[in-house]
Design an enzyme around this catalytic site. Sequence first.
Site, mmCIF file in Angstrom:
data_model
loop_
_atom_site.group_PDB
_atom_site.id
_atom_site.type_symbol
_atom_site.label_atom_id
_atom_site.label_comp_id
_atom_site.label_asym_id
_atom_site.label_seq_id
_atom_site.Cartn_x
_atom_site.Cartn_y
_atom_site.Cartn_z
ATOM 1 N N ALA A 1 0.831 -1.203 0.000
ATOM 2 C CA ALA A 1 0.000 0.000 0.000
ATOM 3 C C ALA A 1 0.867 1.256 0.000
ATOM 4 C CB ALA A 1 -0.946 -0.006 1.200
ATOM 5 N N ASP A 2 1.903 1.263 0.824
ATOM 6 C CA ASP A 2 2.848 2.390 0.832
ATOM 7 C C ASP A 2 3.473 2.595 -0.545
ATOM 8 O OD1 ASP A 2 2.763 3.372 3.431
ATOM 9 O OD2 ASP A 2 4.267 1.976 4.176
ATOM 10 N N LEU A 3 4.003 1.521 -1.098
ATOM 11 C CA LEU A 3 4.737 1.622 -2.355
ATOM 12 C C LEU A 3 3.840 2.091 -3.493
ATOM 13 C CD1 LEU A 3 6.819 -1.664 -2.058
ATOM 14 C CD2 LEU A 3 7.638 0.664 -1.695
#
Length: 390
Positions: A163-165
Amino acid sequence: MTAGPLARFKVIDLTRVRAGPTCVRQFADWGADVIKIESPGGDSGLGGERHGPDFQNLHRNKRSLTLNLKAPEGVEIMHRLVKQADVVVENYRPDVKFRLGVDYESLRTINPRIVYASISGFGQDGPYRDRPGFDQIAQGMGGLMSITGEPGHGPMRVGIPVADLTAGIFAAMGVLIALIERDQSGEGQWVKSSLLGAQISMLDFQAARWTIAKEVPGQAGNNHPTSIPTGVFATSDGYINIAAAGDEIYGRLCKALEVPELASDPRYATGRSRSENRDALNEAIGVITRKRSSAAWIDALNKAGVPCGPIYKMNEVFDDPQVKHLNMTRVVPQKVIGPVEVIGQPIELSRTPWSIRSATPELGEHTDAILAELGYGASDIAGLKDKKVV
């Protein structure tokens, strides 16, 4: 090396941890002048150890300016930077930027051409706007953990902060779109992405199974949820992946395994029947694959036109000849810890390559030089240091 394709852009990086730095890294690697704004005291370890692998991999190709944005003089320096900049990227909680006076509406009055990117956990408005967002929370709320892992063993996160990436990569794509649009309109705009939104977008066909067909996907472990047989199979010395989607490739697999009768068996002859009898089919294939080594099966199946491959540990990934051919890493000297090998970009342009020009900077390494570029004299810089503005 010639300047990268984004060399004409100046990016102000207000980000920490991962999603924001992932966005900014795209610009840094393709040549933009990236100025990383850091608190004079550092980020309290939120981004990990400065000389650790994570921090070094995320922040290459940047310059570091220490700046106290809670001081009026610090805000003034920020405003001078914005006048010269093309892009600002931040991943504060939505309310923080307004308290600091570095929100989009405030900065666009200084530079109407500024493209301002915000990355948050849940979005810039809505009922969850002020919640802190972390990757694993987004994986859970975005449905990913409910379809990951073995059936009956509870939810499972994936092994990377997906999700961050992806929130960072989507934000970078949004910034590039806004920069292209600016060529027509002459104005910047506010680009927004969130961990939750990015995670839901990455569900792709699994999400569409619900929104269109009203199916609730479950966990399938190492099996593909719809294309069967696709999964992990034991060999005499380990495991391999086999992906035999569709009748034609499934037929090739049966021939390569020397069990052509599996192709005509009514239990497995169609995609629907293979799905209904997935466990029995996997076991029948596994009985055969256990008789030979992983390398032997990978060679035989690839020759037969059946997609397959090894399941590597991390050290084995980078020892693979194709990975070496793709040149997925670069070595760059770092003044404190020596040479570091960082992970590269997965895309290539035929004329304008990405590059690693410098290692992750030390905290405030370029403060004096950047302030001088903004018109501050030596005595001014000394005074700002005395006041702990920089």
